[in-house]
Design a protein around this motif. Structure first.
Motif, PDB file in Angstrom:
ATOM      1  N   ARG A 166      -6.866 -12.935   6.077  1.00 29.07           N
ATOM      2  CA  ARG A 166      -5.631 -12.367   6.632  1.00 29.07           C
ATOM      3  C   ARG A 166      -5.905 -11.051   7.348  1.00 29.07           C
ATOM      4  O   ARG A 166      -5.461  -9.988   6.934  1.00 29.07           O
ATOM      5  CB  ARG A 166      -4.617 -12.137   5.508  1.00 29.07           C
ATOM      6  N   LEU A 168      -6.245 -12.244   0.523  1.00 27.14           N
ATOM      7  CA  LEU A 168      -6.341 -11.427   1.743  1.00 27.14           C
ATOM      8  C   LEU A 168      -7.588 -11.741   2.569  1.00 27.14           C
ATOM      9  O   LEU A 168      -7.748 -11.208   3.663  1.00 27.14           O
ATOM     10  CB  LEU A 168      -6.358  -9.941   1.380  1.00 27.14           C
ATOM     11  N   ASP A 179      -4.611  -9.920   9.819  1.00 25.20           N
ATOM     12  CA  ASP A 179      -3.350  -9.317  10.230  1.00 25.20           C
ATOM     13  C   ASP A 179      -2.779  -8.377   9.168  1.00 25.20           C
ATOM     14  O   ASP A 179      -1.910  -7.559   9.462  1.00 25.20           O
ATOM     15  CB  ASP A 179      -2.319 -10.404  10.557  1.00 25.20           C
ATOM     16  N   MET A 180      -3.284  -8.472   7.946  1.00 21.78           N
ATOM     17  CA  MET A 180      -2.791  -7.641   6.847  1.00 21.78           C
ATOM     18  C   MET A 180      -3.572  -6.328   6.716  1.00 21.78           C
ATOM     19  O   MET A 180      -3.248  -5.492   5.888  1.00 21.78           O
ATOM     20  CB  MET A 180      -2.888  -8.409   5.523  1.00 21.78           C
ATOM     21  N   TYR A 181      -4.590  -6.162   7.542  1.00 22.30           N
ATOM     22  CA  TYR A 181      -5.437  -4.980   7.459  1.00 22.30           C
ATOM     23  C   TYR A 181      -5.185  -4.039   8.621  1.00 22.30           C
ATOM     24  O   TYR A 181      -4.831  -4.457   9.714  1.00 22.30           O
ATOM     25  CB  TYR A 181      -6.922  -5.383   7.463  1.00 22.30           C
ATOM     26  N   ASN A 236      -6.384  -2.266   3.492  1.00 19.36           N
ATOM     27  CA  ASN A 236      -5.088  -2.813   3.107  1.00 19.36           C
ATOM     28  C   ASN A 236      -4.759  -2.191   1.767  1.00 19.36           C
ATOM     29  O   ASN A 236      -5.617  -2.104   0.882  1.00 19.36           O
ATOM     30  CB  ASN A 236      -5.164  -4.341   2.977  1.00 19.36           C
ATOM     31  N   GLU A 279      -1.934  -2.445  -1.339  1.00 20.91           N
ATOM     32  CA  GLU A 279      -0.805  -3.142  -1.947  1.00 20.91           C
ATOM     33  C   GLU A 279      -0.233  -2.237  -3.035  1.00 20.91           C
ATOM     34  O   GLU A 279      -0.979  -1.525  -3.703  1.00 20.91           O
ATOM     35  CB  GLU A 279      -1.260  -4.459  -2.577  1.00 20.91           C
TER      36      GLU A 279
END
Length: 143
Positions: A46, A43, A48-50, A63, A65
């Motif tokens: 990334r 991550l 864009d994943m947060y 983030n 998961e």
């Protein structure tokens, strides 16, 4: 607030703060700020994943998961925002390893119960509340 759904780690954190005199609680929060776990390698780049936590004055991103029903929370907070970073650290350490159901059962007022309302501004407490709300929403979406 009832402790019925408060996971053991979060209950321990609260007790740790409440056992200290008011004047020493901020120091403990600052200790937590240095214990924010690094984000995992997959991550790291990334963004864009947060999700940005808008309630925080500092740029805080989280983030969550959920793998096989178990939660792993990740957060980034700048070193120059130690109180915010401390709140993020408490939640990352407190939520990671819990089941999705345990996270969803955490009372929304948890940040107001750990004894820091006199040590930090209401805006900072609102930031921690925002982190918890977003984490719970992400868990609900991903479980």
């Amino acid at each position: 607030m009832t402790d019925t759904h408060l996971p053991e780690r979060l209950a321990e954190v609260r007790e740790e703060f409440l056992d200290l005199p008011q004047g020493e609680r901020l120091e403990l929060l600052l200790e937590y700020s240095s214990e924010l776990p690094p984000v995992p390698e997959h991550l790291a780049d990334r963004v864009d994943m947060y999700e940005r936590v808008a309630e925080c004055q500092s740029p805080v991103f989280i983030n969550v998961e959920v793998t096989d029903g178990v939660v792993a929370m990740h957060a980034t907070a700048p070193p120059e925002a130690p109180t915010t970073r401390g709140f993020a650290s408490i939640l990352v350490q407190g939520l990671t390893g819990l089941t999705a159901d345990e996270v969803l059962a955490i009372p929304g007022d948890y940040p107001q119960t750990i004894g820091l309302t006199q040590a930090v501004s209401p805006l900072r407490i609102a930031g921690m509340t925002g982190m918890l709300v977003r984490a719970k929403r992400q868990v609900a979406q991903k479980r």
